[in-house]
Design a protein around this motif. Structure first.
Motif, PDB file in Angstrom:
ATOM      1  N   ARG A 175      40.940  42.550  45.065  1.00 20.87           N
ATOM      2  CA  ARG A 175      41.030  41.570  46.156  1.00 20.87           C
ATOM      3  C   ARG A 175      42.124  40.518  45.904  1.00 20.87           C
ATOM      4  O   ARG A 175      42.026  39.375  46.315  1.00 20.87           O
ATOM      5  CB  ARG A 175      39.679  40.905  46.406  1.00 20.87           C
ATOM      6  N   LYS A 176      43.165  40.935  45.219  1.00 24.05           N
ATOM      7  CA  LYS A 176      44.358  40.111  45.062  1.00 24.05           C
ATOM      8  C   LYS A 176      45.513  41.013  44.685  1.00 24.05           C
ATOM      9  O   LYS A 176      45.313  42.151  44.245  1.00 24.05           O
ATOM     10  CB  LYS A 176      44.165  39.022  44.000  1.00 24.05           C
ATOM     11  N   ASP A 223      32.667  34.426  43.396  1.00 26.60           N
ATOM     12  CA  ASP A 223      33.615  35.225  44.178  1.00 26.60           C
ATOM     13  C   ASP A 223      32.985  36.514  44.749  1.00 26.60           C
ATOM     14  O   ASP A 223      33.694  37.490  44.990  1.00 26.60           O
ATOM     15  CB  ASP A 223      34.839  35.576  43.318  1.00 26.60           C
ATOM     16  N   SER A 275      47.803  40.525  52.510  1.00 30.47           N
ATOM     17  CA  SER A 275      47.474  39.112  52.316  1.00 30.47           C
ATOM     18  C   SER A 275      47.340  38.390  53.652  1.00 30.47           C
ATOM     19  O   SER A 275      46.512  37.482  53.791  1.00 30.47           O
ATOM     20  CB  SER A 275      48.548  38.432  51.459  1.00 30.47           C
ATOM     21  N   ASN A 283      34.575  48.783  54.015  1.00 30.04           N
ATOM     22  CA  ASN A 283      35.722  49.490  54.577  1.00 30.04           C
ATOM     23  C   ASN A 283      35.210  50.691  55.387  1.00 30.04           C
ATOM     24  O   ASN A 283      34.178  51.283  55.052  1.00 30.04           O
ATOM     25  CB  ASN A 283      36.661  49.970  53.477  1.00 30.04           C
ATOM     26  N   LEU A 298      42.493  46.687  46.848  1.00 29.90           N
ATOM     27  CA  LEU A 298      41.181  46.930  47.442  1.00 29.90           C
ATOM     28  C   LEU A 298      40.060  46.677  46.448  1.00 29.90           C
ATOM     29  O   LEU A 298      38.962  46.258  46.828  1.00 29.90           O
ATOM     30  CB  LEU A 298      41.099  48.369  47.960  1.00 29.90           C
ATOM     31  N   SER A 339      41.696  39.753  50.111  1.00 28.83           N
ATOM     32  CA  SER A 339      40.307  40.116  50.366  1.00 28.83           C
ATOM     33  C   SER A 339      40.155  40.411  51.850  1.00 28.83           C
ATOM     34  O   SER A 339      40.074  39.493  52.671  1.00 28.83           O
ATOM     35  CB  SER A 339      39.365  38.982  49.935  1.00 28.83           C
ATOM     36  N   GLN A 383      43.905  38.438  54.952  1.00 28.82           N
ATOM     37  CA  GLN A 383      42.901  37.768  54.127  1.00 28.82           C
ATOM     38  C   GLN A 383      41.740  37.253  54.977  1.00 28.82           C
ATOM     39  O   GLN A 383      41.926  36.586  55.986  1.00 28.82           O
ATOM     40  CB  GLN A 383      43.559  36.609  53.365  1.00 28.82           C
ATOM     41  N   ASN A 384      40.513  37.583  54.552  1.00 34.08           N
ATOM     42  CA  ASN A 384      39.282  37.178  55.246  1.00 34.08           C
ATOM     43  C   ASN A 384      39.173  37.790  56.643  1.00 34.08           C
ATOM     44  O   ASN A 384      38.388  37.304  57.472  1.00 34.08           O
ATOM     45  CB  ASN A 384      39.171  35.652  55.344  1.00 34.08           C
ATOM     46  N   GLN A 417      31.153  43.879  47.909  1.00 35.53           N
ATOM     47  CA  GLN A 417      31.797  43.352  46.702  1.00 35.53           C
ATOM     48  C   GLN A 417      30.910  43.454  45.467  1.00 35.53           C
ATOM     49  O   GLN A 417      31.298  43.003  44.391  1.00 35.53           O
ATOM     50  CB  GLN A 417      32.192  41.886  46.947  1.00 35.53           C
TER      51      GLN A 417
END
Length: 512
Positions: free
Chosen positions: A326-327, A432, A296, A216, A323, A342, A299-300, A438
């Protein structure tokens, strides 16, 4: 006569098969049960009109329809087609031999034409998993659903085509999409390129590091310094979509109704840039009938928050948990829906209310303490989740007027892809986890351990710059990414020094 047709209900980004049981006997009443919402109950009038205009008669019998499983709420008008087909089959006006082989979805217009639906891709995946031979749906959604292999997807323009097809009086050609060909052919086309940017080499380097590690990032600078321009070019240096990521992202946009009729798979990472007046529900998802929010839909990809302090405080604070995890989980009395979230958070902001704090030429007109008060609009816990904090200054005239092009996005992207490949190999046994941003604390202690010289440098920097303890892990993660960009297996002092430089906007020493 009792018959069954098949449809699907969306739950989050997944689908559940709905069995529509229609019993047609003597009488004149109409019953629709199975927890339908208002839009589903109103299908009765749409079906009557659509059949009449198409040359068919609505049966004058006692019709009882059950939508099973009855404990799942059926929402929306996409059940019109399977309901109409089931009613005709129960009245013995349609051949029932193909009913158990096809899943049907589609909203009916009063003239019998089929209108597009949401979630076609998720429904097609469920149809294949459930063993259906094919999926009949509106033509506008056919390419989206045809991404799923081993499933015959038929796009119809009106209900008459479907009835004639089920009766064997008309041949419909399945929609075929060469998914891999379209996917790989369109991955390298971008509207914005880094070669258009003059100057700002330190910021472009920070964006390269962020893209390489999935970090980020926040840019702080005066108006007109190029914050939004640089953010819009970040997707051009991110690694290309994998098919798994593309399918996952497309499913979310499909459920939200964001897929156009000529699109099969999303081939470029999403770039979402909501306005600062956005509500909490629109940001994280939810509502009476839960829908995915901006986090959402990103996402990606990238969620870009321009003018970060102008966002409502509650909107920013509710992003803290997604953050990290990731969901996002949307809970209601009857059910809970999980949406993936994510994404890379890229933010920009002015350094103060007037916008010219630390400007090399223009004076800041803010009162004492105004800069710190302005920065306090962003909470410490949220800023803690932003790995890279970079200050950006306006580009001087000499740089703006240069005719020599800057380094292109394609060259930067090659370095980013190479660094991501190192990380994928590193985390191949970790579930994951795909990039340095991450990493858990355990992985950080395993893969981001500096030597004694590096530790001394980090200690001195934290004392001199008054960095908080929460900056420690972030600096190590970023330094691991910088080392990957250099192709180094170890973290050297130069990598740590650059990572420390990206924390020079820490709230404890900014604006004082």
């Amino acid at each position: 006569m009792l018959v069954k047709s098949y449809a699907a209900a969306l739950q989050g980004i997944s689908a559940t098969v709905v069995t529509i049981e229609v019993n047609c006997t003597k009488g004149i009443q109409f019953f629709l049960v199975g927890l339908p919402d208002v839009a589903v109950r109103e299908s009765h009038e749409r079906i009557i009109s659509a059949l009449q205009v198409s040359g068919y008669k609505f049966p004058r019998n006692r019709i009882v329809i059950n939508m099973a499983p009855a404990d799942i709420r059926k929402e929306g008008s996409a059940y019109d087609l399977p309901l109409a087909v089931g009613i005709l089959a129960a009245a013995e006006e349609l051949d029932v031999s193909l009913l158990d082989k096809f899943l049907l979805m589609g909203e009916l217009s009063l003239d019998g034409s089929l209108l597009p639906i949401k979630g076609a891709l998720s429904i097609a995946i469920k149809a294949r998993e459930s063993g259906f031979k094919g999926f009949i749906l509106p033509k506008q959604n056919a390419r989206e659903a045809a991404v799923v292999n081993d499933l015959d997807v038929y796009g119809a323009t009106n209900i008459k085509e479907v009835i004639e097809f089920m009766n064997g009086n008309q041949i419909m050609q399945p929609t075929i999409v060469d998914t891999r060909k379209e996917f790989y052919e369109q991955q390298d086309f971008f509207d914005y390129d880094f070669s258009d940017v003059r100057g700002q080499e330190n910021v472009k380097r920070a964006l390269e590091v962020a893209a390489a590690g999935g970090h980020n990032l926040i840019m702080v600078g005066p108006p007109g310094s190029g914050k939004s321009m640089l953010a819009k070019r970040l997707p051009s240096i991110l690694p290309p979509f994998t098919l798994r990521e593309s399918l996952e992202t497309t499913k979310i946009h499909s459920v939200a109704g964001k897929i156009s009729g000529d699109t099969s798979l999303m081939v470029q990472r999403p770039f979402r840039s909501p306005h600062h007046t956005i509500s909490t529900v629109a940001m994280v998802g939810g509502g009476s009938f839960p829908q995915p929010g901006e986090i959402s839909l990103a996402q990606n990809g990238i969620l870009f928050l321009d003018e970060l302090p102008e966002f409502n405080r509650s909107v920013l604070e509710v992003m803290r948990q997604p953050l990290e995890d990731r969901k996002i989980s949307i809970s209601r009395a009857r059910f809970t829906v999980d949406y993936p979230a994510s994404f890379m958070l890229i933010a920009s902001m002015n350094p103060c209310p007037c916008g010219y704090y630390n400007h090399p030429e223009r004076p800041c007109l803010c009162t004492p303490g105004a800069v710190q008060k302005y920065m306090n609009r962003i909470s410490g816990p949220l800023l803690d989740r932003i790995d890279i904090q970079i200050e950006i200054v306006p580009v001087p005239f000499e740089k703006i007027s240069e005719q020599r092009p800057s380094e292109s996005s394609a060259l930067v992207r090659k370095r980013v892809v190479k660094a991501r490949a190192i990380q994928q190999k590193r985390f191949v046994d970790c579930n994951d986890i795909y990039c340095n941003a991450q990493m858990t604390t355990r992985l950080l202690h395993k893969y981001a351990v500096p030597d004694e010289t590096g530790l001394l440098l980090l200690k001195n920097a934290m004392q001199r710059l008054h960095l908080s303890a929460r900056a420690y892990d972030r600096i190590l993660k970023v330094s691991r990414t910088i080392a990957d960009l250099d192709g180094s297996s170890d973290i050297h002092s130069s990598h740590l020094a650059e990572a420390i430089n990206y924390r020079n906007l820490d709230r404890e020493n900014w604006g004082t």
